[in-house]
Scaffold this motif. Structure first.
Motif, PDB file in Angstrom:
ATOM      1  N   LEU A  24       2.972   4.884   0.635  1.00  0.00           N
ATOM      2  CA  LEU A  24       1.888   3.905   0.617  1.00  0.00           C
ATOM      3  C   LEU A  24       2.375   2.490   0.399  1.00  0.00           C
ATOM      4  CD1 LEU A  24      -0.755   5.960  -1.371  1.00  0.00           C
ATOM      5  CD2 LEU A  24      -0.508   5.680   1.094  1.00  0.00           C
ATOM      6  N   SER A  25       3.542   2.325  -0.174  1.00  0.00           N
ATOM      7  CA  SER A  25       4.044   0.990  -0.432  1.00  0.00           C
ATOM      8  C   SER A  25       5.084   0.552   0.582  1.00  0.00           C
ATOM      9  CB  SER A  25       4.641   0.907  -1.839  1.00  0.00           C
ATOM     10  OG  SER A  25       3.663   1.203  -2.804  1.00  0.00           O
ATOM     11  N   SER A  26       5.890   1.482   1.088  1.00  0.00           N
ATOM     12  CA  SER A  26       6.986   1.099   1.965  1.00  0.00           C
ATOM     13  C   SER A  26       6.617   1.180   3.430  1.00  0.00           C
ATOM     14  CB  SER A  26       8.199   1.994   1.708  1.00  0.00           C
ATOM     15  OG  SER A  26       8.642   1.857   0.376  1.00  0.00           O
ATOM     16  N   ILE A  27       5.753   2.122   3.792  1.00  0.00           N
ATOM     17  CA  ILE A  27       5.382   2.237   5.199  1.00  0.00           C
ATOM     18  C   ILE A  27       4.371   1.165   5.547  1.00  0.00           C
ATOM     19  CG2 ILE A  27       4.246   3.663   6.933  1.00  0.00           C
ATOM     20  CD1 ILE A  27       5.306   6.083   5.599  1.00  0.00           C
ATOM     21  N   VAL A  28       4.589   0.466   6.630  1.00  0.00           N
ATOM     22  CA  VAL A  28       3.543  -0.377   7.171  1.00  0.00           C
ATOM     23  C   VAL A  28       2.739   0.530   8.088  1.00  0.00           C
ATOM     24  CG1 VAL A  28       3.021  -2.381   8.580  1.00  0.00           C
ATOM     25  CG2 VAL A  28       4.994  -2.407   7.074  1.00  0.00           C
ATOM     26  N   LEU A  29       1.623   1.040   7.580  1.00  0.00           N
ATOM     27  CA  LEU A  29       0.837   1.972   8.376  1.00  0.00           C
ATOM     28  C   LEU A  29       0.353   1.285   9.638  1.00  0.00           C
ATOM     29  CD1 LEU A  29      -1.108   3.714   5.519  1.00  0.00           C
ATOM     30  CD2 LEU A  29       0.683   4.686   6.930  1.00  0.00           C
ATOM     31  N   ALA A  66      -5.070   1.003  -0.078  1.00  0.00           N
ATOM     32  CA  ALA A  66      -5.926   0.409   0.954  1.00  0.00           C
ATOM     33  C   ALA A  66      -6.504  -0.922   0.470  1.00  0.00           C
ATOM     34  CB  ALA A  66      -7.042   1.380   1.333  1.00  0.00           C
ATOM     35  N   TYR A  67      -6.977  -0.951  -0.774  1.00  0.00           N
ATOM     36  CA  TYR A  67      -7.441  -2.224  -1.339  1.00  0.00           C
ATOM     37  C   TYR A  67      -6.327  -3.271  -1.305  1.00  0.00           C
ATOM     38  CZ  TYR A  67     -11.746  -0.205  -3.417  1.00  0.00           C
ATOM     39  OH  TYR A  67     -12.971   0.373  -3.626  1.00  0.00           O
ATOM     40  N   ASP A  68      -5.117  -2.853  -1.660  1.00  0.00           N
ATOM     41  CA  ASP A  68      -3.999  -3.793  -1.701  1.00  0.00           C
ATOM     42  C   ASP A  68      -3.711  -4.402  -0.334  1.00  0.00           C
ATOM     43  OD1 ASP A  68      -3.598  -3.515  -4.398  1.00  0.00           O
ATOM     44  OD2 ASP A  68      -1.931  -2.096  -4.214  1.00  0.00           O
ATOM     45  N   GLY A  69      -4.096  -3.710   0.735  1.00  0.00           N
ATOM     46  CA  GLY A  69      -3.866  -4.236   2.073  1.00  0.00           C
ATOM     47  C   GLY A  69      -4.540  -5.569   2.322  1.00  0.00           C
ATOM     48  N   PHE A  70      -5.633  -5.827   1.612  1.00  0.00           N
ATOM     49  CA  PHE A  70      -6.309  -7.109   1.777  1.00  0.00           C
ATOM     50  C   PHE A  70      -5.448  -8.276   1.280  1.00  0.00           C
ATOM     51  CE2 PHE A  70     -10.122  -4.277   1.456  1.00  0.00           C
ATOM     52  CZ  PHE A  70     -10.667  -4.573   2.698  1.00  0.00           C
ATOM     53  N   LYS A  71      -4.443  -7.971   0.481  1.00  0.00           N
ATOM     54  CA  LYS A  71      -3.613  -9.019  -0.119  1.00  0.00           C
ATOM     55  C   LYS A  71      -2.431  -9.413   0.759  1.00  0.00           C
ATOM     56  CE  LYS A  71      -4.620  -6.950  -4.627  1.00  0.00           C
ATOM     57  NZ  LYS A  71      -4.065  -6.367  -5.859  1.00  0.00           N
ATOM     58  N   MET A  72      -2.249  -8.741   1.869  1.00  0.00           N
ATOM     59  CA  MET A  72      -1.059  -9.007   2.664  1.00  0.00           C
ATOM     60  C   MET A  72      -1.143 -10.356   3.357  1.00  0.00           C
ATOM     61  SD  MET A  72      -1.428  -6.524   5.979  1.00  0.00           S
ATOM     62  CE  MET A  72      -1.477  -5.078   4.929  1.00  0.00           C
ATOM     63  N   SER A  73       0.009 -10.845   3.778  1.00  0.00           N
ATOM     64  CA  SER A  73       0.091 -12.135   4.449  1.00  0.00           C
ATOM     65  C   SER A  73      -0.783 -12.140   5.696  1.00  0.00           C
ATOM     66  CB  SER A  73       1.543 -12.426   4.834  1.00  0.00           C
ATOM     67  OG  SER A  73       1.643 -13.661   5.505  1.00  0.00           O
ATOM     68  N   GLY A  74      -1.540 -13.207   5.850  1.00  0.00           N
ATOM     69  CA  GLY A  74      -2.420 -13.329   6.992  1.00  0.00           C
ATOM     70  C   GLY A  74      -3.822 -12.864   6.718  1.00  0.00           C
ATOM     71  N   TYR A  75      -4.005 -12.059   5.659  1.00  0.00           N
ATOM     72  CA  TYR A  75      -5.364 -11.668   5.274  1.00  0.00           C
ATOM     73  C   TYR A  75      -5.803 -12.625   4.167  1.00  0.00           C
ATOM     74  CZ  TYR A  75      -8.932  -8.064   6.071  1.00  0.00           C
ATOM     75  OH  TYR A  75     -10.049  -7.382   6.473  1.00  0.00           O
ATOM     76  N   PHE A 287     -17.850  -7.909  -5.203  1.00  0.00           N
ATOM     77  CA  PHE A 287     -16.565  -7.294  -4.846  1.00  0.00           C
ATOM     78  C   PHE A 287     -15.525  -8.383  -4.712  1.00  0.00           C
ATOM     79  CE2 PHE A 287     -13.763  -5.804  -1.187  1.00  0.00           C
ATOM     80  CZ  PHE A 287     -12.923  -5.068  -2.012  1.00  0.00           C
ATOM     81  N   LYS A 288     -14.409  -8.204  -5.416  1.00  0.00           N
ATOM     82  CA  LYS A 288     -13.328  -9.165  -5.279  1.00  0.00           C
ATOM     83  C   LYS A 288     -11.996  -8.446  -5.157  1.00  0.00           C
ATOM     84  CE  LYS A 288     -12.678 -10.336 -10.221  1.00  0.00           C
ATOM     85  NZ  LYS A 288     -12.664 -11.491 -11.154  1.00  0.00           N
ATOM     86  N   ILE A 289     -11.036  -9.141  -4.567  1.00  0.00           N
ATOM     87  CA  ILE A 289      -9.704  -8.615  -4.362  1.00  0.00           C
ATOM     88  C   ILE A 289      -8.860  -9.108  -5.522  1.00  0.00           C
ATOM     89  CG2 ILE A 289      -7.715  -8.633  -2.812  1.00  0.00           C
ATOM     90  CD1 ILE A 289      -9.963  -9.304  -0.596  1.00  0.00           C
ATOM     91  N   LEU A 290      -8.446  -8.178  -6.362  1.00  0.00           N
ATOM     92  CA  LEU A 290      -7.803  -8.523  -7.619  1.00  0.00           C
ATOM     93  C   LEU A 290      -6.408  -9.104  -7.399  1.00  0.00           C
ATOM     94  CD1 LEU A 290      -8.833  -5.415  -9.743  1.00  0.00           C
ATOM     95  CD2 LEU A 290      -9.938  -7.663  -9.681  1.00  0.00           C
ATOM     96  N   ASN A 291      -6.074 -10.063  -8.240  1.00  0.00           N
ATOM     97  CA  ASN A 291      -4.763 -10.685  -8.244  1.00  0.00           C
ATOM     98  C   ASN A 291      -4.216 -10.587  -9.667  1.00  0.00           C
ATOM     99  OD1 ASN A 291      -2.527 -12.171  -7.384  1.00  0.00           O
ATOM    100  ND2 ASN A 291      -3.746 -13.825  -6.508  1.00  0.00           N
ATOM    101  N   SER A 292      -2.952 -10.803  -9.851  1.00  0.00           N
ATOM    102  CA  SER A 292      -2.376 -10.675 -11.192  1.00  0.00           C
ATOM    103  C   SER A 292      -1.120 -11.514 -11.307  1.00  0.00           C
ATOM    104  CB  SER A 292      -2.038  -9.211 -11.494  1.00  0.00           C
ATOM    105  OG  SER A 292      -0.936  -8.790 -10.704  1.00  0.00           O
ATOM    106  N   SER A 293      -0.638 -11.615 -12.530  1.00  0.00           N
ATOM    107  CA  SER A 293       0.606 -12.342 -12.769  1.00  0.00           C
ATOM    108  C   SER A 293       1.773 -11.665 -12.069  1.00  0.00           C
ATOM    109  CB  SER A 293       0.885 -12.419 -14.272  1.00  0.00           C
ATOM    110  OG  SER A 293      -0.144 -13.110 -14.943  1.00  0.00           O
TER     111      SER A 293
END
Length: 493
Positions: A24-29, A66-75, A287-293
């Motif tokens: 889930l972290s290494s594969i770019v689905l 899947a939620y984390d996908g919203f954080k990728m570059s370009g999104y 609904f928000k896309i969470l961010n963190s330190s």
């Protein structure tokens, strides 16, 4: 868009939870724009996926990915973040000539299939869809019950949201023109298959129907209710109000919007509103896309950076738009800061750069707020002739945004203009403006003011976009077409 081979990791990692993390972290689905990988997919990759989902904890990790996908570059990360691009295209922002001139080609409406600012969401959103579909592929392994229903509901809602974000950018919006509903849609991918070859054979209306089908299932089956970083029933109902508004189904916009408001009517008050934007309050956030330190996704760097203690903006608030913010409006100070850079005053957007107790740019992305749902319902009420109810909703919002507010009495065209004004002010720099103009079939008409805080300075050369222009439908990325020639480019590119 690649399916990265992870078979080399299998020789080193033996535990199932490590397999899942690698998957889930290494594969770019797979992005559906590629749909068929021209490289190779190791048989071990397929084994890895088949072994990844067994326990409820496994599926929860898949949903979180899947939620984390919203954080990728370009999104919602990087210079091409959707925090800024739709506002750059429309009339809320003006290029700062003292900035880096990022996204300048987008700003002058010189769109092309290789311009990342207008093409990046395509692949990023299909990546989110693939992550959701990977969860759904094995959902039958979970025992029947509320827990499984909730996971399936989240996955289908995330899938629907990502498809919606693609559709409203790269297709016509159903209300945009008379021919919009029957025009070319996008591929709606509802299964995980790294070798799938898709085509744009659905109409816009058919795509919206599939989005609604997923959201309606999610609304009926979602059980969680507290975490604004996850989808809840109120959030999904709010999404339904948004999608139905785009579809022009005002009766259902009202039905689902009112259901959402019944569960969460908190708009944020005059006292708490500014705290929404430093993440110390969740008032009014559905609904928000969470961010963190740790992640430190720089949600505001696309707008400006701090240089020698001064704000160096890429884009600043259009002077005409800035003047629409009344001094008694709590949003003015929450969204905008006027300051000096290199001897010149600018009206800078600070909405995404105010985080507390973490890096200042690690602000959570507010994807859906109660205020938008209220405005959706108010607009739909007006469209269906219920002006008194529309005005009541509008006054409810304005009472929490203007100090000393006295209820308005607008009707007819004046009421419509007031609803549109509040939508523009409330949702400024949250991606809405471009899509509001597009769905209403209205042109982009920028002012001829300069970038300095008083409206002087260099005047933009591109001031308008006609409603008939093909550029309202952004270009499909060329690399997506190169990998899958069956993917049709939008007309005009």
């Amino acid at each position: 868009f690649l399916v990265w081979s992870t078979s080399k990791f299998l020789k080193k990692k033996k535990k199932k939870k490590v397999y899942l993390k690698l998957l889930l972290s290494s594969i770019v689905l797979l992005s559906v724009s590629s749909c068929r990988d021209e490289l190779t997919v190791s048989p071990n990759d397929r084994i890895l996926l088949e072994n990844a989902f067994n326990t409820e904890a496994d599926f929860r990790k898949g949903i979180d990915n899947a939620y984390d996908g919203f954080k990728m570059s370009g999104y919602y990360s990087g210079d091409n973040s959707q925090n800024i691009v739709p506002d750059i295209i429309s009339d809320n922002l003006i290029l700062n000539p003292l900035g880096r001139r990022s996204n300048q080609q987008v700003y002058i409406l010189d769109f092309a299939a290789n311009v990342s600012g207008v093409s990046s969401v395509y692949g990023a959103a299909y990546n989110v869809i693939s992550r959701s579909n990977a969860v759904l592929k094995y959902i039958d392994r979970l025992p029947s019950g509320a827990s499984r229903n909730n996971i399936e509901a989240e996955a289908r809602a995330i899938r629907a949201i990502a498809h919606f974000d693609i559709a409203r950018r790269y297709c016509k919006i159903p209300t945009q023109s008379a021919d919009a509903g029957a025009s070319m849609g996008i591929a709606y991918v509802d299964k995980y298959d790294p070798f799938i070859v898709t085509s744009r054979d659905l109409t816009v209306n058919q795509v919206y129907d599939k989005i609604l089908e997923d959201l309606l299932f999610a609304e009926a089956n979602i059980t969680q209710s507290a975490n604004v970083g996850k989808l809840t029933k109120a959030a999904i109902q709010g999404m339904l109000s948004r999608v139905y508004l785009y579809k022009g189904d005002y009766a259902n916009t009202i039905v689902w919007g009112e259901k959402s408001l019944a569960l969460n009517s908190n708009l944020g008050t005059l006292a708490s509103f500014s705290k929404i934007w430093d993440d110390s309050s969740n008032d009014g956030v559905l609904f928000k896309i969470l961010n963190s330190s740790v992640e430190n996704i720089k949600t505001g760097s696309c707008y400006n950076q701090t240089v020698s203690g001064q704000i160096k903006s890429e884009y600043v608030v259009d002077y005409g738009f800035y003047n629409l913010f009344n001094d008694t409006d709590v949003r003015k100070a929450a969204y905008i800061k006027t300051s000096v850079f290199s001897g010149k005053n600018f009206n800078n957007v600070i909405k995404h750069k105010q985080a507390l107790n973490k890096p200042v740019e690690a602000v959570d992305v507010k994807y859906l707020r109660t205020a938008e749902v209220l405005l959706n319902v108010a607009e739909a009420k007006y469209k269906t002739g219920a002006e008194v109810e529309a005005l009541s909703l509008l006054n409810k919002l304005r009472a929490q945004r203007y100090s000393g507010f006295v209820n308005g009495t607008e009707s007819g065209t004046s009421l419509w203009n007031a609803i549109m004004l509040q939508r523009r002010l409330e949702l400024a720099f949250e991606t809405d403006r471009f899509f509001t103009l597009k769905r209403l079939g209205m042109p982009i008409q920028r002012t001829s003011a300069g970038a300095y805080s008083d409206g002087t300075g260099e005047v933009p050369t591109t001031l308008s976009l006609d409603v008939a222009s093909h550029k309202w439908q952004l270009p499909i990325p060329q690399n997506a077409i190169d990998v899958n020639p069956g993917t049709k480019q939008n007309p005009g590119y």
